[in-house]
Design a protein around this motif. Structure first.
Motif, PDB file in Angstrom:
ATOM      1  N   ARG A 131       0.840  -1.209   0.000  1.00 33.19           N
ATOM      2  CA  ARG A 131       0.000   0.000   0.000  1.00 33.19           C
ATOM      3  C   ARG A 131       0.873   1.257   0.000  1.00 33.19           C
ATOM      4  O   ARG A 131       0.603   2.214  -0.732  1.00 33.19           O
ATOM      5  N   MET A 132       1.933   1.258   0.826  1.00 34.18           N
ATOM      6  CA  MET A 132       2.819   2.408   0.891  1.00 34.18           C
ATOM      7  C   MET A 132       3.556   2.618  -0.433  1.00 34.18           C
ATOM      8  O   MET A 132       3.773   3.756  -0.860  1.00 34.18           O
ATOM      9  N   TYR A 189       2.408   9.556  -5.503  1.00 35.08           N
ATOM     10  CA  TYR A 189       2.977  10.841  -5.098  1.00 35.08           C
ATOM     11  C   TYR A 189       4.065  11.297  -6.074  1.00 35.08           C
ATOM     12  O   TYR A 189       4.107  12.464  -6.489  1.00 35.08           O
ATOM     13  N   ILE A 235       1.183   4.324  -2.736  1.00 34.48           N
ATOM     14  CA  ILE A 235       1.029   5.739  -2.380  1.00 34.48           C
ATOM     15  C   ILE A 235       2.245   6.539  -2.833  1.00 34.48           C
ATOM     16  O   ILE A 235       2.114   7.636  -3.395  1.00 34.48           O
ATOM     17  N   GLN A 236       3.452   5.986  -2.597  1.00 37.17           N
ATOM     18  CA  GLN A 236       4.669   6.687  -3.007  1.00 37.17           C
ATOM     19  C   GLN A 236       4.739   6.827  -4.528  1.00 37.17           C
ATOM     20  O   GLN A 236       5.166   7.866  -5.048  1.00 37.17           O
ATOM     21  N   GLU A 264      -9.871   3.182   8.315  1.00 35.29           N
ATOM     22  CA  GLU A 264      -8.576   2.519   8.109  1.00 35.29           C
ATOM     23  C   GLU A 264      -8.233   1.663   9.323  1.00 35.29           C
ATOM     24  O   GLU A 264      -8.472   2.045  10.476  1.00 35.29           O
ATOM     25  N   GLU A 290      -6.216  12.750  -4.655  1.00 36.11           N
ATOM     26  CA  GLU A 290      -5.889  12.660  -3.233  1.00 36.11           C
ATOM     27  C   GLU A 290      -5.194  11.342  -2.955  1.00 36.11           C
ATOM     28  O   GLU A 290      -5.664  10.278  -3.328  1.00 36.11           O
ATOM     29  N   ILE A 291      -4.062  11.397  -2.297  1.00 35.65           N
ATOM     30  CA  ILE A 291      -3.282  10.192  -1.984  1.00 35.65           C
ATOM     31  C   ILE A 291      -3.948   9.439  -0.840  1.00 35.65           C
ATOM     32  O   ILE A 291      -4.384  10.010   0.153  1.00 35.65           O
ATOM     33  N   ASP A 292      -3.969   8.109  -1.004  1.00 31.40           N
ATOM     34  CA  ASP A 292      -4.524   7.223   0.032  1.00 31.40           C
ATOM     35  C   ASP A 292      -5.965   7.600   0.355  1.00 31.40           C
ATOM     36  O   ASP A 292      -6.331   7.832   1.505  1.00 31.40           O
ATOM     37  N   SER A 293      -6.782   7.682  -0.673  1.00 32.01           N
ATOM     38  CA  SER A 293      -8.178   8.086  -0.485  1.00 32.01           C
ATOM     39  C   SER A 293      -9.135   6.915  -0.530  1.00 32.01           C
ATOM     40  O   SER A 293     -10.333   7.095  -0.670  1.00 32.01           O
TER      41      SER A 293
END
Length: 291
Positions: free
Chosen positions: A97-98, A105, A101-102, A255, A124-127
């Motif tokens: 998941r990270m 980004y 997101i990276q 979450e 939007e990141i991690d939405s």
């Protein structure tokens, strides 16, 4: 009469046949001298085979139970190994998941620097677990009728007006864990939350967007995590088995932040103790969340 005698005769013949002993002899081929012999009946042969089969099954079961070979059989995997596999799976999922997101980004940054990203097009990141403040739970016809009648009856009732209302307009509270409420909010006994009986290692969800302000272990309440939300709300989650977030982490509504457990001296079984505070004062979570 004759049939009874015949049946009795057959029974005696059967027992005589299986108990009749046969002699097995071994002779010297050159001298024809008897070297060794023994007598054996059908009944004794069956009993010998049965004892041997029982002994073989017992020895096999003993080897499986007492030796590490049981770990290679289905269903005998060690509990510690299972726990480690589950934790590794959670870490792998969080890492994936990270990375996503990276990656998102970095793509947004590259688009901004190169000027190829249109204005107001950055996602939007991690939405994935973002709560829509405009979302309204659909009502049934019976509920619509009840609300309408209640509003008409309470329209001129000044006693229901709260001089210090809690601002909850446009806020949707997520249910922190699946389960049933086993203990309710009672200020008389200083129980400032609700206990939700749930399955072990069930996901504990953040009820609102916010920032983790505390993670740690308490002798009475086990693993504890606290999340500060907007508008003065603070949610507290106690007796967790495992904490998935650290102090300073930003979380979104819905979450996973921990796993349901049975830690701490005051815990009587796998459950989540959930508290909701507003500007330093405890409030009844059941007034804001449908458990």
């Amino acid at each position: 009469m004759a049939s009874k005698k015949q049946k009795k005769k057959n029974t005696k013949s059967f027992w005589h046949r299986i108990r009749f002993k046969y002699k097995l002899s071994f002779f010297n081929e050159g001298t024809l001298e008897e070297v060794w012999s023994f007598r054996l009946s059908q009944l004794s042969a069956f009993m010998t085979l049965g004892v041997f089969a029982f002994f073989l099954v017992s020895v096999t079961a003993l080897i499986i139970i007492k030796t590490p070979i049981r770990n290679y059989l289905p269903g005998y995997l060690d509990v510690e190994v299972r726990k480690e596999i589950m934790q590794n799976a959670l870490r792998a999922d969080s890492l994936e998941r990270m990375m996503a997101i990276q990656s998102l980004y970095l793509r947004n940054v590259v688009g901004i620097l190169t000027g190829t990203a249109p204005i107001d097009s950055i996602r939007e990141i991690d939405s994935l677990a973002h709560a829509n403040a405009d979302y309204n739970i659909p009502r049934s016809k019976e509920e619509e009728k009840f609300v309408k009648n209640f509003e008409e009856e309470e329209k001129y009732n000044l006693a229901v007006l709260n001089p210090n209302p809690v601002p909850t307009d446009g806020i949707f509270f997520y249910k922190p864990a699946n389960g049933i409420v086993s203990s309710h909010y009672e200020t008389d006994i200083r129980h400032f939350g609700v206990d939700i009986a749930s399955s072990p290692k069930e996901s504990v969800l953040s009820t609102l967007d916010g920032t983790v302000v505390f993670t740690g272990y308490d002798p009475n309440y086990g693993n504890v995590i606290q999340v500060q939300h907007k508008n003065g709300f603070l949610s507290i989650y106690k007796h967790n088995e495992l904490l998935l977030k650290e102090t300073g982490d930003h979380v979104v509504a819905g979450e996973a932040i921990a796993l349901v457990g049975n830690t701490g001296k005051l815990s009587t079984g796998p459950h989540l103790h959930f508290e909701l505070w507003y500007k330093g004062n405890p409030v009844n979570p059941e007034e804001y969340i449908a458990f």
